[in-house]
Scaffold this motif. Structure first.
Motif: not given
Length: 337
Positions: A172-200
């Protein structure tokens, strides 16, 4: 009696600011190129902008985009990590072996796989970071060796064969989705937000920029330069392990050949996004756009039935152009100052 108004100096007429094409391209060039590619591929093949294809692009981008966030921190310090593709495969293979050793399909198998993959990636990143700082070996050499070592270890672990048989909870972590958004995309979004906040917005982020800008000045100002350098390799190793977990979940198996040439994609995404290979300049925002540009380009070339061999040529050319532009822009900024 003198005229008082004669002693009042007249202010010079403000000169209109000239349009700086280089500065404009530095700031918006990648985004404009991304938009142009989307328009081009959409006109050539209407299926390119279908929801299914957009989902495929974002899912594919997420796997190497997660690593690219960590690579941004590494390159900001003036380093590089060529081992991330091999480390992704090794982390995933270790996770798969651990799950199979515990019986394969069992409750919370995904958690075991996630913890093992991230732990292996973190440990490998720490080992490489320590080698760079303690032995004073250039990161290029250390991680080039790591690229071979981790790939070889992946092949040894299961005699070059895949490990499959994961249960639905893990997949499911590779093929599932939450409200139509693939799980890997949500993980990428979370990592990106954390990375952006950390650096900035954090002291640690400012320290990364300081080390990349001038390591000696950073040391004299009280920063533990070696600690910061090790930490960025730990971070990219952790994210390589996370990506390995997601890719194995998506494929339904841990593959010995997974992540081949991913180091090229990751570095390309970071450099195209405007992070300087000289260190000290760039950020996660540009890396996200660079990752999307790379994903759109590769997907569009496939939909136009252009051979995969040419895709590697295109990526290589884009990297050279991006680095050449970065070098020119840096020399131009130096001339101004």
């Amino acid at each position: 009696m003198t005229d008082a108004t004669a002693t009042i100096p007249t202010s010079p007429t403000p000169q209109p600011r000239k349009f700086d094409i280089v500065a404009f391209l530095e700031r918006y060039g990648v985004l404009l190129f991304l938009i142009a590619l989307i328009v081009l591929f959409a006109t050539q093949n209407p299926r390119f902008i279908s929801l299914r294809n957009i989902s495929n692009i974002l899912t594919e981008v997420s796997i190497y985009g997660i690593i690219a966030v960590g690579m941004t921190c590494v390159i900001l310090t003036g380093g590089v990590d060529l081992s991330v593709g091999s480390l992704l495969a090794f982390s995933a293979m270790c996770a798969g072996a651990a799950v199979m050793a515990l019986g394969g399909a069992f409750p919370m198998s995904w958690l075991v796989a996630l913890l093992v993959a991230c732990a292996v990636g973190t440990a490998a990143g720490y080992l490489q970071g320590k080698t760079v700082t303690l032995l004073n070996v250039p990161p290029f050499i250390v991680t080039l060796g790591g690229m071979t070592v981790w790939r070889g270890a992946t092949l040894i672990l299961n005699d070059g064969g895949p490990i499959s048989g994961f249960d639905e909870g893990l997949r499911w972590w590779g093929r599932g989705d939450v409200l139509g958004v693939p799980v890997p995309v949500l993980v990428f979004l979370l990592v990106s937000v954390l990375g952006y906040i950390t650096l900035r917005y954090t002291r640690y982020g400012r320290s990364i920029y300081a080390v990349g800008g001038n390591p000696e000045a950073a040391r004299l100002s009280g920063l533990n330069v070696k600690h910061i350098l090790v930490s960025v390799y730990v971070l990219v190793g952790l994210l390589a392990g996370l990506s390995g977990f997601l890719l194995a979940a998506r494929l339904g198996s841990a593959e010995a050949v997974a992540g081949v040439s991913y180091e090229l994609r990751v570095i390309a995404a970071v450099v195209i996004g405007g992070t300087s290979l000289f260190g000290g300049l760039g950020g996660v925002g540009g890396t996200i756009i660079g990752s999307l540009l790379l994903g759109v380009l590769l997907n569009g070339l496939v939909m136009l039935n252009i051979s995969a061999y040419y895709q590697q040529v295109v990526i290589g050319v884009i990297i050279v152009i991006a680095v050449a532009f970065d070098t020119y822009a840096k020399s131009r900024r130096g001339a101004k100052h």
